[in-house]
Motif scaffolding. Structure first.
Motif, short mmCIF file in Angstrom:
data_model
loop_
_atom_site.label_atom_id
_atom_site.label_comp_id
_atom_site.label_asym_id
_atom_site.label_seq_id
_atom_site.Cartn_x
_atom_site.Cartn_y
_atom_site.Cartn_z
N VAL A 82 0.85 -1.20 0.00
CA VAL A 82 0.00 0.00 0.00
C VAL A 82 0.88 1.25 0.00
N PHE A 83 1.93 1.24 0.81
CA PHE A 83 2.82 2.39 0.85
C PHE A 83 3.53 2.56 -0.48
N SER A 84 3.93 1.46 -1.11
CA SER A 84 4.55 1.55 -2.45
C SER A 84 3.58 2.17 -3.45
N CYS A 85 2.33 1.74 -3.39
CA CYS A 85 1.30 2.29 -4.26
C CYS A 85 1.14 3.79 -4.00
N PHE A 86 1.09 4.17 -2.72
CA PHE A 86 0.99 5.59 -2.36
C PHE A 86 2.17 6.37 -2.92
N LEU A 87 3.38 5.85 -2.76
CA LEU A 87 4.57 6.55 -3.25
C LEU A 87 4.48 6.80 -4.75
N PHE A 88 3.99 5.83 -5.50
CA PHE A 88 3.83 5.98 -6.94
C PHE A 88 2.95 7.20 -7.26
N TYR A 89 1.76 7.23 -6.67
CA TYR A 89 0.84 8.33 -6.95
C TYR A 89 1.35 9.65 -6.37
N ALA A 90 1.97 9.61 -5.20
CA ALA A 90 2.50 10.82 -4.58
C ALA A 90 3.56 11.47 -5.46
N VAL A 91 4.47 10.66 -5.98
CA VAL A 91 5.54 11.21 -6.83
C VAL A 91 4.95 11.75 -8.13
N LEU A 92 3.98 11.06 -8.71
CA LEU A 92 3.33 11.59 -9.92
C LEU A 92 2.69 12.95 -9.64
N LEU A 93 2.04 13.09 -8.50
CA LEU A 93 1.40 14.36 -8.17
C LEU A 93 2.42 15.47 -7.93
N VAL A 94 3.53 15.15 -7.29
CA VAL A 94 4.58 16.15 -7.09
C VAL A 94 5.17 16.57 -8.43
N ILE A 95 5.39 15.61 -9.32
CA ILE A 95 5.88 15.95 -10.66
C ILE A 95 4.88 16.85 -11.37
N LYS A 96 3.59 16.56 -11.23
CA LYS A 96 2.56 17.40 -11.83
C LYS A 96 2.65 18.83 -11.30
N MET A 97 2.91 18.97 -10.01
CA MET A 97 3.06 20.30 -9.43
C MET A 97 4.26 21.04 -10.03
N TYR A 98 5.36 20.32 -10.22
CA TYR A 98 6.54 20.93 -10.84
C TYR A 98 6.23 21.35 -12.28
N VAL A 99 5.51 20.52 -12.99
CA VAL A 99 5.15 20.84 -14.38
C VAL A 99 4.31 22.12 -14.42
N ILE A 100 3.36 22.26 -13.51
CA ILE A 100 2.53 23.47 -13.48
C ILE A 100 3.38 24.68 -13.15
N ALA A 101 4.34 24.54 -12.26
CA ALA A 101 5.24 25.66 -11.95
C ALA A 101 6.05 26.06 -13.19
N ILE A 102 6.52 25.09 -13.93
CA ILE A 102 7.29 25.38 -15.15
C ILE A 102 6.38 26.04 -16.19
N ILE A 103 5.17 25.52 -16.34
CA ILE A 103 4.22 26.12 -17.28
C ILE A 103 3.96 27.58 -16.90
N THR A 104 3.77 27.84 -15.63
CA THR A 104 3.52 29.21 -15.17
C THR A 104 4.68 30.12 -15.55
N GLY A 105 5.89 29.66 -15.31
CA GLY A 105 7.07 30.45 -15.67
C GLY A 105 7.18 30.68 -17.17
N GLN A 106 6.88 29.66 -17.95
CA GLN A 106 6.95 29.79 -19.41
C GLN A 106 5.88 30.76 -19.92
N VAL A 107 4.70 30.70 -19.34
CA VAL A 107 3.63 31.61 -19.75
C VAL A 107 4.00 33.04 -19.36
N ARG A 108 4.63 33.24 -18.20
CA ARG A 108 5.11 34.57 -17.81
C ARG A 108 6.07 35.11 -18.87
#
Length: 151
Positions: free
Chosen positions: A11-37
């Motif tokens: 279960v923790f392994s499964c959580f880590l998978f989704y958690a890391v994907l969500l953190v990567i998504k947050m980084y992608v949105i930060a990069i998109i924001t900077g690029q749009v700026r």
């Protein structure tokens, strides 16, 4: 040591998978924001505006603000999920049920981001937000019920 911990707890392994994907998504949105700026020449700080053409570019842009709000909303929702999901994972829930919690939250947050960035018709964004809250509330209630005897 960490490798043993998550390999022993599926279960923790499964959580880590989704958690890391969500953190990567947050980084992608930060990069998109900077690029749009950069593309819109709309900088939040005067020093950035001066570096990219002058103080006239120290301004707000509606699409930059939309990206920024999507990022802020992620921080307001994904960070609590990371806390709740980690604790919940260590409580020994069913892998199927836990995976369902993590999957529903992750897909809903992805839809929420797409609805924000692409300005999809209402109520797409608010429905995605609400659906993502269901697994979080479920995990929080289960955690509280589990620890009430010790409080």
């Amino acid at each position: 040591m960490m490798e043993e911990t998550y390999k022993e707890n599926s279960v923790f392994s499964c959580f880590l998978f989704y958690a890391v994907l969500l953190v990567i998504k947050m980084y992608v949105i930060a990069i998109i924001t900077g690029q749009v700026r950069l593309r819109k020449k709309a900088f939040a700080n005067p020093e950035d505006a001066l570096r990219h053409g002058g103080l006239q570019f120290h301004r707000e842009d509606p699409y930059v603000e939309r990206c920024r709000r999507a990022h802020i909303n992620d921080m307001e929702n994904i960070l609590p999920f990371l806390f709740l999901g980690a604790i919940y994972s260590l409580m020994g829930p069913s892998l199927f049920v836990a995976r369902l919690h993590f999957l529903v939250f992750s897909l809903s947050r992805l839809l929420h981001t797409l609805a924000y960035l692409l300005a999809l018709r209402a109520p797409t964004r608010s429905v995605a937000y609400t659906i993502a809250q269901i697994p979080c509330v479920s995990m929080a209630v289960q955690i509280l019920m589990s620890v009430m005897a010790y409080a």
